[in-house]
Design a protein around this motif. Structure first.
Motif, PDB file in Angstrom:
ATOM      1  N   ARG A 151       0.821  -1.209   0.000  1.00 16.98           N
ATOM      2  CA  ARG A 151       0.000   0.000   0.000  1.00 16.98           C
ATOM      3  C   ARG A 151       0.857   1.262   0.000  1.00 16.98           C
ATOM      4  O   ARG A 151       0.490   2.267  -0.626  1.00 16.98           O
ATOM      5  N   LEU A 152       1.991   1.224   0.667  1.00 13.68           N
ATOM      6  CA  LEU A 152       2.896   2.371   0.648  1.00 13.68           C
ATOM      7  C   LEU A 152       3.422   2.614  -0.768  1.00 13.68           C
ATOM      8  O   LEU A 152       3.467   3.758  -1.231  1.00 13.68           O
ATOM      9  N   ARG A 153       3.801   1.540  -1.459  1.00 13.34           N
ATOM     10  CA  ARG A 153       4.307   1.698  -2.828  1.00 13.34           C
ATOM     11  C   ARG A 153       3.237   2.289  -3.737  1.00 13.34           C
ATOM     12  O   ARG A 153       3.523   3.166  -4.562  1.00 13.34           O
ATOM     13  N   ARG A 154       2.007   1.804  -3.601  1.00 17.04           N
ATOM     14  CA  ARG A 154       0.926   2.319  -4.446  1.00 17.04           C
ATOM     15  C   ARG A 154       0.647   3.796  -4.168  1.00 17.04           C
ATOM     16  O   ARG A 154       0.174   4.516  -5.050  1.00 17.04           O
ATOM     17  N   ALA A 155       0.964   4.245  -2.946  1.00 16.87           N
ATOM     18  CA  ALA A 155       0.724   5.641  -2.580  1.00 16.87           C
ATOM     19  C   ALA A 155       1.930   6.542  -2.898  1.00 16.87           C
ATOM     20  O   ALA A 155       1.916   7.728  -2.561  1.00 16.87           O
ATOM     21  N   GLY A 156       2.942   5.982  -3.555  1.00 16.76           N
ATOM     22  CA  GLY A 156       4.078   6.796  -3.980  1.00 16.76           C
ATOM     23  C   GLY A 156       5.277   6.777  -3.066  1.00 16.76           C
ATOM     24  O   GLY A 156       6.256   7.491  -3.310  1.00 16.76           O
ATOM     25  N   TRP A 157       5.243   5.935  -2.017  1.00 18.85           N
ATOM     26  CA  TRP A 157       6.382   5.814  -1.117  1.00 18.85           C
ATOM     27  C   TRP A 157       7.378   4.806  -1.684  1.00 18.85           C
ATOM     28  O   TRP A 157       6.989   3.840  -2.325  1.00 18.85           O
ATOM     29  N   ARG A 158       8.669   5.037  -1.427  1.00 24.80           N
ATOM     30  CA  ARG A 158       9.712   4.121  -1.876  1.00 24.80           C
ATOM     31  C   ARG A 158      10.661   3.835  -0.722  1.00 24.80           C
ATOM     32  O   ARG A 158      10.977   4.726   0.073  1.00 24.80           O
ATOM     33  N   ARG A 159      11.127   2.585  -0.650  1.00 29.76           N
ATOM     34  CA  ARG A 159      12.031   2.233   0.436  1.00 29.76           C
ATOM     35  C   ARG A 159      13.304   3.079   0.356  1.00 29.76           C
ATOM     36  O   ARG A 159      13.888   3.240  -0.706  1.00 29.76           O
ATOM     37  N   PRO A 357       9.015  11.553  -2.187  1.00 29.89           N
ATOM     38  CA  PRO A 357       9.504  12.821  -2.749  1.00 29.89           C
ATOM     39  C   PRO A 357       8.353  13.804  -2.947  1.00 29.89           C
ATOM     40  O   PRO A 357       7.319  13.460  -3.532  1.00 29.89           O
ATOM     41  N   LEU A 358       8.542  15.029  -2.479  1.00 27.29           N
ATOM     42  CA  LEU A 358       7.574  16.103  -2.715  1.00 27.29           C
ATOM     43  C   LEU A 358       8.094  17.063  -3.779  1.00 27.29           C
ATOM     44  O   LEU A 358       7.318  17.788  -4.386  1.00 27.29           O
TER      45      LEU A 358
END
Length: 373
Positions: A151-159, A357-358
């Motif tokens: 779910r984090l990846r789908r929301a644009g978060w990356r490890r 990233p913003l």
């Protein structure tokens, strides 16, 4: 469900933490006082009934010559990570920090993925074909953690590919070693230690090693051993002022938040360690020792005293903090893993740190800066 996020007072932050069994010491207002090179802010999530239901300490570090920040929530925020709509918690966080000038948000979800028993770790170290702990079948695994990662990846978060905590290379260990204390007597915990640990504790007692609690005035003695340890183990040490600031800030919040232990033998301090406590969680934070008179086993003595005191405080877990997941014999950290595994606890893998990233240009420049450090 939607949540409103805003800055909260130190008092409200601590009152919320007090309702929980424990949170990371890195998510307390006092940690912001320790990290003087960062700007700290306590944030709170409020539900439709205006109840405080989540909190987080965010540290803001400016880019040189720019009014743009890396926003970092170490081992946080403290929210419902298993919520069906996790993005409802994280969207307001990103919006708030973007408005504050953040170019990247980094966080460390306090979510456990896998666990390995001490026996499993010992077998992995002994197997010459095993290179990493992650290649070993875990003793326990939580499938919810993998769902959270998706779910984090789908929301644009990356490890995050972060290093140490200094400067911009903000990062906390993904793998730690913990000894469960809840529901166990001291005798049971002692029996859980391996034979070498029990033998070394007995040796220390027979040799006359005395472990005592220190005070602020004993921090220089700790720091002298710490500098020797840093040279021996090849890491960059922190200055004495950092530990003095930790002591003052953390103990102002709670006198048991930070303790200092020193192992004495024949008039000399041979080992020292700091212990942090939040609720039912106790951490072995920093350790230091001399190479002299190792045969009297001051390190085992000091750890056993800290585990006993953690048990007396009602702790559910004693946390040795970071371990290497590399099992190569030439890795200088493997000996530390062997030592911690002797405590009879378990290796624990967390979800790791994640970036959002913003500002993609500044984020890439930031990553390039880290790669060249």
């Amino acid at each position: 469900m939607s949540y409103r996020l805003k800055a909260i007072t130190r008092e409200d932050h601590l009152a919320f933490v007090a309702t929980l069994p424990s949170v990371s010491h890195l998510q307390l207002p006092s940690w912001g006082d320790v990290k003087q090179d960062w700007r700290a802010e306590s944030l709170g999530w409020f539900d439709a009934d205006d109840r405080l239901v989540g909190a987080g300490l965010v540290l803001l570090r400016p880019l040189p010559k720019l009014r743009r920040y890396l926003a970092y929530l170490p081992e946080g925020p403290v929210i419902d990570w298993t919520a069906p709509d996790l993005d409802a918690w994280l969207r307001p966080l990103l919006a708030h920090l973007k408005a504050r000038g953040a170019f990247t948000v980094r966080m460390g979800p306090p979510v456990v993925v896998r666990r390995w028993s001490a026996d499993a770790v010992k077998a992995a170290i002994a197997d010459p074909e095993t290179r990493r702990l992650g290649d070993v079948a875990p003793t326990a695994e939580d499938p919810r953690a993998l769902d959270i990662a998706d779910r984090l990846r789908r929301a644009g978060w990356r490890r995050s590919a972060s290093g140490g905590e200094d400067g911009f290379a903000a990062g906390q260990p993904r793998h730690v070693f913990q000894v469960p204390l809840a529901g166990r007597s001291l005798e049971q915990i002692h029996q859980g230690l391996n034979q070498q640990w029990r033998r070394n504790i007995k040796k220390a007692e027979k040799a006359g090693v005395k472990v005592v609690q220190g005070d602020y005035e004993d921090l220089p003695a700790f720091h002298r051993l710490y500098l020797e340890t840093a040279e021996r183990d090849r890491f960059v040490p922190r200055p004495l002022s950092y530990f003095q600031r930790m002591w003052t800030a953390l103990r102002a919040e709670d006198e048991n938040r930070m303790r200092l232990y020193l192992a004495h033998h024949e008039g000399e301090v041979l080992a020292a360690a700091t212990m942090l406590t939040v609720g039912e969680h106790v951490w072995y934070s920093y350790g230091a020792s001399t190479s002299r008179r190792r045969e009297v086993q001051p390190n085992n003595a000091i750890q056993w005293r800290m585990m006993c005191d953690a048990h007396e405080l009602g702790a559910a877990v004693y946390d040795f903090r970071g371990i290497t997941d590399t099992l190569e014999e030439d890795d200088h950290l493997l000996g530390l893993l062997r030592f911690k595994a002797g405590s009879g606890g378990e290796a624990v893998e967390y979800l790791g740190e994640w970036d959002h990233p913003l500002n993609k240009v500044l984020h890439q420049a930031f990553r390039l800066y880290l790669s060249r450090r």
